[in-house]
Design a protein around this motif. Structure first.
Motif, PDB file in Angstrom:
ATOM      1  N   VAL A 162      89.638  63.510  31.414  1.00  0.00           N
ATOM      2  CA  VAL A 162      88.223  63.520  31.040  1.00  0.00           C
ATOM      3  C   VAL A 162      87.894  62.287  30.216  1.00  0.00           C
ATOM      4  O   VAL A 162      88.773  61.692  29.580  1.00  0.00           O
ATOM      5  CB  VAL A 162      87.852  64.790  30.226  1.00  0.00           C
ATOM      6  N   ALA A 163      86.616  61.910  30.217  1.00  0.00           N
ATOM      7  CA  ALA A 163      86.153  60.872  29.297  1.00  0.00           C
ATOM      8  C   ALA A 163      86.286  61.393  27.872  1.00  0.00           C
ATOM      9  O   ALA A 163      86.126  62.594  27.616  1.00  0.00           O
ATOM     10  CB  ALA A 163      84.703  60.514  29.599  1.00  0.00           C
ATOM     11  N   ASP A 164      86.595  60.510  26.932  1.00  0.00           N
ATOM     12  CA  ASP A 164      86.754  60.933  25.538  1.00  0.00           C
ATOM     13  C   ASP A 164      85.543  61.719  25.034  1.00  0.00           C
ATOM     14  O   ASP A 164      85.677  62.664  24.253  1.00  0.00           O
ATOM     15  CB  ASP A 164      86.968  59.708  24.641  1.00  0.00           C
ATOM     16  N   SER A 165      84.377  61.324  25.471  1.00  0.00           N
ATOM     17  CA  SER A 165      83.144  61.950  24.990  1.00  0.00           C
ATOM     18  C   SER A 165      82.908  63.343  25.564  1.00  0.00           C
ATOM     19  O   SER A 165      81.931  64.001  25.215  1.00  0.00           O
ATOM     20  CB  SER A 165      81.943  61.050  25.317  1.00  0.00           C
ATOM     21  N   SER A 166      83.806  63.829  26.421  1.00  0.00           N
ATOM     22  CA  SER A 166      83.677  65.169  26.995  1.00  0.00           C
ATOM     23  C   SER A 166      84.282  66.251  26.123  1.00  0.00           C
ATOM     24  O   SER A 166      84.081  67.451  26.383  1.00  0.00           O
ATOM     25  CB  SER A 166      84.358  65.229  28.371  1.00  0.00           C
ATOM     26  N   ALA A 167      85.037  65.877  25.096  1.00  0.00           N
ATOM     27  CA  ALA A 167      85.802  66.855  24.319  1.00  0.00           C
ATOM     28  C   ALA A 167      84.916  67.939  23.702  1.00  0.00           C
ATOM     29  O   ALA A 167      85.230  69.129  23.773  1.00  0.00           O
ATOM     30  CB  ALA A 167      86.603  66.145  23.236  1.00  0.00           C
ATOM     31  N   GLY A 168      83.803  67.542  23.100  1.00  0.00           N
ATOM     32  CA  GLY A 168      82.923  68.519  22.472  1.00  0.00           C
ATOM     33  C   GLY A 168      82.370  69.516  23.462  1.00  0.00           C
ATOM     34  O   GLY A 168      82.294  70.727  23.180  1.00  0.00           O
ATOM     35  N   GLN A 169      81.974  69.049  24.628  1.00  0.00           N
ATOM     36  CA  GLN A 169      81.448  69.937  25.667  1.00  0.00           C
ATOM     37  C   GLN A 169      82.507  70.939  26.119  1.00  0.00           C
ATOM     38  O   GLN A 169      82.219  72.129  26.284  1.00  0.00           O
ATOM     39  CB  GLN A 169      80.971  69.094  26.855  1.00  0.00           C
ATOM     40  N   LEU A 170      83.733  70.481  26.300  1.00  0.00           N
ATOM     41  CA  LEU A 170      84.816  71.388  26.709  1.00  0.00           C
ATOM     42  C   LEU A 170      85.047  72.470  25.662  1.00  0.00           C
ATOM     43  O   LEU A 170      85.240  73.647  26.005  1.00  0.00           O
ATOM     44  CB  LEU A 170      86.110  70.593  26.922  1.00  0.00           C
ATOM     45  N   MET A 171      85.019  72.085  24.402  1.00  0.00           N
ATOM     46  CA  MET A 171      85.220  73.065  23.335  1.00  0.00           C
ATOM     47  C   MET A 171      84.073  74.062  23.277  1.00  0.00           C
ATOM     48  O   MET A 171      84.281  75.270  23.103  1.00  0.00           O
ATOM     49  CB  MET A 171      85.379  72.350  21.987  1.00  0.00           C
ATOM     50  N   ALA A 172      82.871  73.560  23.429  1.00  0.00           N
ATOM     51  CA  ALA A 172      81.702  74.446  23.402  1.00  0.00           C
ATOM     52  C   ALA A 172      81.732  75.447  24.543  1.00  0.00           C
ATOM     53  O   ALA A 172      81.235  76.572  24.423  1.00  0.00           O
ATOM     54  CB  ALA A 172      80.422  73.615  23.455  1.00  0.00           C
ATOM     55  N   GLN A 173      82.324  75.050  25.664  1.00  0.00           N
ATOM     56  CA  GLN A 173      82.439  75.935  26.817  1.00  0.00           C
ATOM     57  C   GLN A 173      83.621  76.896  26.720  1.00  0.00           C
ATOM     58  O   GLN A 173      83.835  77.707  27.609  1.00  0.00           O
ATOM     59  CB  GLN A 173      82.562  75.089  28.091  1.00  0.00           C
ATOM     60  N   GLY A 174      84.383  76.815  25.638  1.00  0.00           N
ATOM     61  CA  GLY A 174      85.511  77.717  25.450  1.00  0.00           C
ATOM     62  C   GLY A 174      86.711  77.397  26.319  1.00  0.00           C
ATOM     63  O   GLY A 174      87.558  78.271  26.558  1.00  0.00           O
ATOM     64  N   LYS A 175      86.820  76.165  26.760  1.00  0.00           N
ATOM     65  CA  LYS A 175      87.906  75.801  27.676  1.00  0.00           C
ATOM     66  C   LYS A 175      89.161  75.283  26.976  1.00  0.00           C
ATOM     67  O   LYS A 175      90.173  75.044  27.625  1.00  0.00           O
ATOM     68  CB  LYS A 175      87.402  74.752  28.671  1.00  0.00           C
ATOM     69  N   ILE A 176      89.091  75.085  25.657  1.00  0.00           N
ATOM     70  CA  ILE A 176      90.212  74.524  24.917  1.00  0.00           C
ATOM     71  C   ILE A 176      90.720  75.556  23.909  1.00  0.00           C
ATOM     72  O   ILE A 176      89.959  76.065  23.088  1.00  0.00           O
ATOM     73  CB  ILE A 176      89.815  73.229  24.177  1.00  0.00           C
ATOM     74  N   ASP A 177      92.023  75.832  23.950  1.00  0.00           N
ATOM     75  CA  ASP A 177      92.630  76.777  22.999  1.00  0.00           C
ATOM     76  C   ASP A 177      93.241  76.087  21.794  1.00  0.00           C
ATOM     77  O   ASP A 177      93.380  76.697  20.730  1.00  0.00           O
ATOM     78  CB  ASP A 177      93.701  77.614  23.708  1.00  0.00           C
ATOM     79  N   ALA A 178      93.635  74.840  21.943  1.00  0.00           N
ATOM     80  CA  ALA A 178      94.195  74.071  20.820  1.00  0.00           C
ATOM     81  C   ALA A 178      94.179  72.596  21.176  1.00  0.00           C
ATOM     82  O   ALA A 178      94.237  72.227  22.358  1.00  0.00           O
ATOM     83  CB  ALA A 178      95.618  74.516  20.499  1.00  0.00           C
ATOM     84  N   VAL A 179      94.094  71.763  20.146  1.00  0.00           N
ATOM     85  CA  VAL A 179      94.221  70.316  20.297  1.00  0.00           C
ATOM     86  C   VAL A 179      95.577  69.921  19.712  1.00  0.00           C
ATOM     87  O   VAL A 179      95.932  70.343  18.604  1.00  0.00           O
ATOM     88  CB  VAL A 179      93.092  69.564  19.566  1.00  0.00           C
ATOM     89  N   ILE A 180      96.342  69.133  20.467  1.00  0.00           N
ATOM     90  CA  ILE A 180      97.645  68.663  19.991  1.00  0.00           C
ATOM     91  C   ILE A 180      97.691  67.142  20.111  1.00  0.00           C
ATOM     92  O   ILE A 180      97.448  66.596  21.193  1.00  0.00           O
ATOM     93  CB  ILE A 180      98.801  69.295  20.791  1.00  0.00           C
ATOM     94  N   VAL A 181      97.989  66.485  18.997  1.00  0.00           N
ATOM     95  CA  VAL A 181      98.056  65.021  18.977  1.00  0.00           C
ATOM     96  C   VAL A 181      99.328  64.579  18.254  1.00  0.00           C
ATOM     97  O   VAL A 181     100.009  65.382  17.617  1.00  0.00           O
ATOM     98  CB  VAL A 181      96.820  64.412  18.271  1.00  0.00           C
TER      99      VAL A 181
END
Length: 344
Positions: free
Chosen positions: A211-230
């Motif tokens: 995904v484009a970096d700027s998509s992260a917020g949208q994915l989280m808002a849609q409930g598609k992300i359970d955790a971020v790991i960096v």
């Protein structure tokens, strides 16, 4: 001793580095013969990722001692050490590896010094792979079954001695059958997510969506992300973390959406000498990296550019830091210190 990993090939007395600037379209290995070539490879991003930078620097110093032969001594290596240390200012593993080899060198000279530095560099490489495996186990245990993760930059076998830090957790979770899939942010300006992380995960058969970096917020808002790991390039005494630019943005988004934000890094990345993130030197790189993509102009040539390679994520936004010795939940100064003391 020959040691081969995804990005680093050591043949006992010579070094090859995979040119990661050319992936995924070309696979080119560069031969490194001395400390200057190793420093250039680090500076020009042939090799990248804090653990891999440390390993490459260790081998580079050992090669320089080998080049000096009977004239090798710690004073004779001073210029090489300075050259390697100046190649990238933010990744603490670089300085950790050089300081470790200097302690190993001590008063040794000649062939005895050469052999000692080679063996220590090999140990750093092997220890990193083992540490990544342990990190993967600790981190995977934090994830709920069927988790979908978001990751940034590249923290896999290409960035380490093998397996990976954050990507190592992802690999371990996949092996354990607890991972549903991964969203990988492209990671401008060097596109490590699109060029490297997606390449590694696809090669391993792990489901990945770029995904484009700027998509992260949208994915989280849609409930598609359970955790971020960096991953991390430096972690200060209070748990503040420097990592690839864009990490802080992800941490803020994760906090807002109530999503765990997990940092994975070896103990060598923890810098107890710095009290907090305000003391971290942030590398700023040439503006052409923003104005161009792989040499193709995408902005006016004269446009001013701000191009920090890293940003700092406050410890208050981090759910957990995972090292090869375990997990620091909700990190702060006392917990980081306790973790380091327990590790000695």
């Amino acid at each position: 001793m020959a040691i081969n990993s995804a990005a680093i090939r050591w043949h006992g007395n010579s070094l090859e580095l995979l040119d990661q600037r050319l992936l995924p379209t070309q696979t080119v290995w560069l031969t490194i013969s001395d400390s200057q070539q190793a420093a250039n490879a680090i500076r020009e991003m042939v090799v990248r990722g804090a653990p891999a930078i440390g390993i490459a620097a260790a081998y580079g110093l050992a090669l320089e001692a080998q080049r000096l032969g009977d004239n090798a001594s710690l004073p004779a290596l001073a210029t090489a050490i300075e050259c390697l240390a100046s190649s990238r200012p933010t990744a603490v593993n670089l300085f950790w590896a050089l300081e470790r080899l200097q302690r190993t060198a001590g008063e040794r000279t000649g062939s005895e010094l050469v052999q000692a530095l080679i063996e220590d560099a090999e140990s750093i490489h092997q220890e990193d792979l083992a540490a990544n495996r342990r990190m993967g186990e600790f981190g995977a245990a934090l994830l709920s079954p069927g988790a979908t993760l978001y990751t940034h930059c590249n923290t896999g076998a290409l960035a380490t001695g093998g397996h990976g830090t954050a990507l190592g957790i992802i690999r371990s979770a996949w092996e354990a059958g607890t991972l549903a899939g991964v969203y990988a942010g492209e990671t401008r300006p060097w596109l490590q997510g699109s060029r490297l992380t997606s390449w590694e995960l696809l090669n391993d058969g792990i489901p990945v969506t770029l995904v484009a970096d700027s998509s992260a917020g949208q994915l989280m808002a849609q409930g598609k992300i359970d955790a971020v790991i960096v991953g991390a390039d430096r972690i200060t005494a209070n748990g503040d973390t420097a990592n690839k630019i864009g990490t802080y943005t992800l941490a803020v988004l994760a906090k807002h959406h109530g999503i765990p934000f997990i940092v994975a890094a070896p103990l060598s990345t923890l810098d107890s000498e710095l009290p907090d993130g305000s003391h971290i030197v942030i590398e700023e790189r040439d503006g052409s990296e923003i104005r161009q993509i792989q040499g193709k102009p995408v902005a006016p040539a004269h446009c001013p550019v701000y191009n920090p390679a890293f940003d700092v994520t406050p410890a208050s936004l981090i759910s957990a830091i995972v090292t090869e010795r375990g997990v620091i939940d909700a990190p702060d100064t006392s917990k980081v210190l306790a973790h380091l003391q327990a590790s000695h």
